[in-house]
Scaffold this motif. Sequence first.
Motif, PDB file in Angstrom:
ATOM      1  N   SER A  42       0.802  -1.214   0.000  1.00 18.89           N
ATOM      2  CA  SER A  42       0.000   0.000   0.000  1.00 18.89           C
ATOM      3  C   SER A  42       0.841   1.273   0.000  1.00 18.89           C
ATOM      4  O   SER A  42       0.310   2.357   0.114  1.00 18.89           O
ATOM      5  N   ASN A 139      -6.075   0.579  10.141  1.00 19.10           N
ATOM      6  CA  ASN A 139      -5.636   1.709   9.325  1.00 19.10           C
ATOM      7  C   ASN A 139      -5.512   1.241   7.888  1.00 19.10           C
ATOM      8  O   ASN A 139      -5.017   0.149   7.643  1.00 19.10           O
ATOM      9  N   VAL A 140      -5.966   2.082   6.965  1.00 20.82           N
ATOM     10  CA  VAL A 140      -5.890   1.755   5.546  1.00 20.82           C
ATOM     11  C   VAL A 140      -5.396   2.997   4.815  1.00 20.82           C
ATOM     12  O   VAL A 140      -5.897   4.091   5.054  1.00 20.82           O
ATOM     13  N   VAL A 142      -5.147   5.648   1.985  1.00 26.16           N
ATOM     14  CA  VAL A 142      -6.218   6.224   1.181  1.00 26.16           C
ATOM     15  C   VAL A 142      -6.210   5.691  -0.254  1.00 26.16           C
ATOM     16  O   VAL A 142      -7.259   5.601  -0.896  1.00 26.16           O
ATOM     17  N   ASN A 144      -5.529   2.612  -1.113  1.00 22.14           N
ATOM     18  CA  ASN A 144      -5.816   1.174  -1.132  1.00 22.14           C
ATOM     19  C   ASN A 144      -7.330   0.956  -1.271  1.00 22.14           C
ATOM     20  O   ASN A 144      -8.021   0.586  -0.325  1.00 22.14           O
ATOM     21  N   GLU A 145      -7.820   1.172  -2.477  1.00 25.61           N
ATOM     22  CA  GLU A 145      -9.256   1.128  -2.736  1.00 25.61           C
ATOM     23  C   GLU A 145      -9.888  -0.235  -2.453  1.00 25.61           C
ATOM     24  O   GLU A 145     -11.017  -0.309  -1.974  1.00 25.61           O
ATOM     25  N   ILE A 148     -10.310  -0.527   1.319  1.00 22.60           N
ATOM     26  CA  ILE A 148     -11.370   0.389   1.752  1.00 22.60           C
ATOM     27  C   ILE A 148     -12.732  -0.227   1.433  1.00 22.60           C
ATOM     28  O   ILE A 148     -13.641  -0.233   2.271  1.00 22.60           O
ATOM     29  N   ASN A 151     -13.455  -3.164   3.823  1.00 23.11           N
ATOM     30  CA  ASN A 151     -13.853  -2.683   5.153  1.00 23.11           C
ATOM     31  C   ASN A 151     -15.278  -2.146   5.136  1.00 23.11           C
ATOM     32  O   ASN A 151     -16.063  -2.428   6.045  1.00 23.11           O
ATOM     33  N   THR A 152     -15.623  -1.403   4.116  1.00 21.45           N
ATOM     34  CA  THR A 152     -16.972  -0.857   4.013  1.00 21.45           C
ATOM     35  C   THR A 152     -18.001  -1.980   3.924  1.00 21.45           C
ATOM     36  O   THR A 152     -19.026  -1.955   4.614  1.00 21.45           O
ATOM     37  N   VAL A 158     -15.313   5.039   9.049  1.00 18.71           N
ATOM     38  CA  VAL A 158     -14.198   5.932   9.340  1.00 18.71           C
ATOM     39  C   VAL A 158     -14.401   6.498  10.741  1.00 18.71           C
ATOM     40  O   VAL A 158     -15.451   7.054  11.045  1.00 18.71           O
TER      41      VAL A 158
END
Length: 168
Positions: A42, A139-140, A142, A144-145, A148, A151-152, A158
């Motif tokens: 990442s 933590n990811v 920004v 690293n789509e 993200i 996680n969503t 967030v």
Amino acid sequence: MAAAWKTRPRLAMAIVYRPIDPQDPAEVHTFTLFCENSGRDSNEGHIPDSDDERRKKSGEIITQLTRDASKHHCLAAFDDGSMVGVIRLHMMTIDKLPACHIRALWVHPDHRGRGVATKLKELAETWARAMGSAFMDTNVRVANERMIALNTRMGYEVARLNFRKRLD
């Protein structure tokens, strides 16, 4: 024609998920390398660890797992006996609540898109609940789509933003 079999996709074995064995130095070393890759994937500017740093980190993992397994947990995914994914967890206090922080999550590129990261996170959540955690924290980067989006999909939100300013 004899080499044609090499181009066929290998049939996937059943992925086995289990904690790493702190008594197996080779397994801990591989786990350490995979955790290092979580930063490399990442961040294009990632500086690889030296062999001494890797040995030190492997030693720290062994110590953490053997001294206080209620605060540290290291899971790996194995395909046909080879490690293909990892997640490293650490129980801590965040905002005065018991929380489980994901220190590293990485899946080998050949195994991405097969649900390995999702399963590792689900197993991590199960362990964190058993340890009394109020929430998971991760933590990811920004850019690293894919992470993200994962996680969503899994219900993460967030909680705070980390800002950075380069001073060079």
